[in-house]
Write a protein that holds these residues in place. Structure first.
Motif, short mmCIF file in Angstrom:
data_model
loop_
_atom_site.label_atom_id
_atom_site.label_comp_id
_atom_site.label_asym_id
_atom_site.label_seq_id
_atom_site.Cartn_x
_atom_site.Cartn_y
_atom_site.Cartn_z
N UNK A 178 -1.36 5.30 -8.11
CA UNK A 178 -1.87 4.25 -7.22
C UNK A 178 -1.82 4.69 -5.76
N UNK A 179 -0.79 5.45 -5.39
CA UNK A 179 -0.60 5.85 -3.99
C UNK A 179 -1.35 7.13 -3.60
N UNK A 180 -1.98 7.81 -4.55
CA UNK A 180 -2.65 9.08 -4.25
C UNK A 180 -3.71 8.99 -3.14
N UNK A 181 -4.56 7.96 -3.10
CA UNK A 181 -5.55 7.92 -2.00
C UNK A 181 -4.92 7.88 -0.62
N UNK A 182 -3.79 7.21 -0.48
CA UNK A 182 -3.11 7.15 0.81
C UNK A 182 -2.48 8.49 1.16
N UNK A 183 -1.94 9.20 0.14
CA UNK A 183 -1.33 10.51 0.39
C UNK A 183 -2.38 11.51 0.85
N UNK A 236 -6.44 2.80 -8.35
CA UNK A 236 -6.66 3.98 -7.51
C UNK A 236 -8.13 4.10 -7.13
N UNK A 237 -9.02 3.90 -8.08
CA UNK A 237 -10.46 3.96 -7.81
C UNK A 237 -10.86 2.89 -6.80
N UNK A 238 -10.34 1.67 -6.97
CA UNK A 238 -10.66 0.58 -6.05
C UNK A 238 -10.13 0.83 -4.65
N UNK A 261 -15.20 7.79 7.48
CA UNK A 261 -14.91 9.21 7.70
C UNK A 261 -13.95 9.78 6.66
N UNK A 262 -13.28 8.93 5.88
CA UNK A 262 -12.34 9.40 4.86
C UNK A 262 -13.04 9.79 3.56
N UNK A 263 -14.32 9.48 3.43
CA UNK A 263 -15.02 9.71 2.16
C UNK A 263 -14.99 11.17 1.70
N UNK A 264 -15.25 12.18 2.54
CA UNK A 264 -15.24 13.56 2.05
C UNK A 264 -13.89 13.98 1.45
N UNK A 312 -13.54 14.88 -2.52
CA UNK A 312 -13.11 16.22 -2.91
C UNK A 312 -11.99 16.17 -3.95
N UNK A 313 -11.15 15.14 -3.89
CA UNK A 313 -10.07 14.99 -4.86
C UNK A 313 -10.53 14.30 -6.14
#
Length: 166
Positions: A84-89, A116-118, A129-132, A136-137
């Motif tokens: 769940x926390x991976x996008x923030x990391x 996580x997807x949401x 700007x965080x999309x790339x 990539x992950x």
């Protein structure tokens, strides 16, 4: 047929002619606007297996609430909390956003993947700007793997009934 000899000057002119239309395309591209509602939140839907998560993020202290309960109690396993926390990391935004989400369907693993997807989609809506980095992950792609259906004449999806010689 006699070929004309081209000088370096001619080649420079050709490259400048080719670069001009490309520069026009880059100038025409407008930056993506953030999608933020009146309460200062971004909303996105995340999916994984049979689970569907509705996610709202807003600036805050990093509190994650799932179905009205704290993340620690809802996702008891540390691996699920890590997912769940991976996008923030990845985006180095740990502790900067509060997350409120409701999840239905599937098991805990699928629900963690859906959250996580949401969160990833909502982050890109809040900060385009965080999309790339998230793409990539692989967090922006909905994982399409689902359980295979059971077939008739089989014990499960592929397993046959036990064979009896006599």
């Amino acid at each position: 047929m006699a070929e004309e000899k081209k000088t370096l000057e001619d080649l420079k002119n050709i490259t400048s002619e080719v670069k001009a239309p490309v520069a026009n395309l880059v100038d025409d591209a407008t930056p993506v606007e953030p999608k933020i509602d009146a309460q200062g939140r971004s909303y996105a839907t995340g999916k994984r297996k049979d689970a569907v998560a509705r996610v709202w993020i807003k600036p805050g202290k990093g509190v994650i609430t799932v179905n009205g309960r704290d993340q620690q109690t809802y996702f008891a396993r540390p691996t699920l909390r890590m997912i769940v926390n991976q996008p923030f990391d990845v985006t180095s935004r740990v502790g900067q956003f509060d997350v409120i989400c409701t999840v239905k369907g599937g098991g805990l693993s699928g629900q963690a993947g859906a959250v996580r997807h949401g969160i990833s989609k909502a982050l890109t809506y809040y900060e385009p700007t965080l999309r790339p980095a998230l793409k990539a992950q692989g967090f922006m792609t909905r994982d399409a793997r689902v359980v295979e259906r059971k077939k008739y004449g089989k014990a499960k999806a592929r397993r046959s009934f036990q064979f009896s010689k006599r």
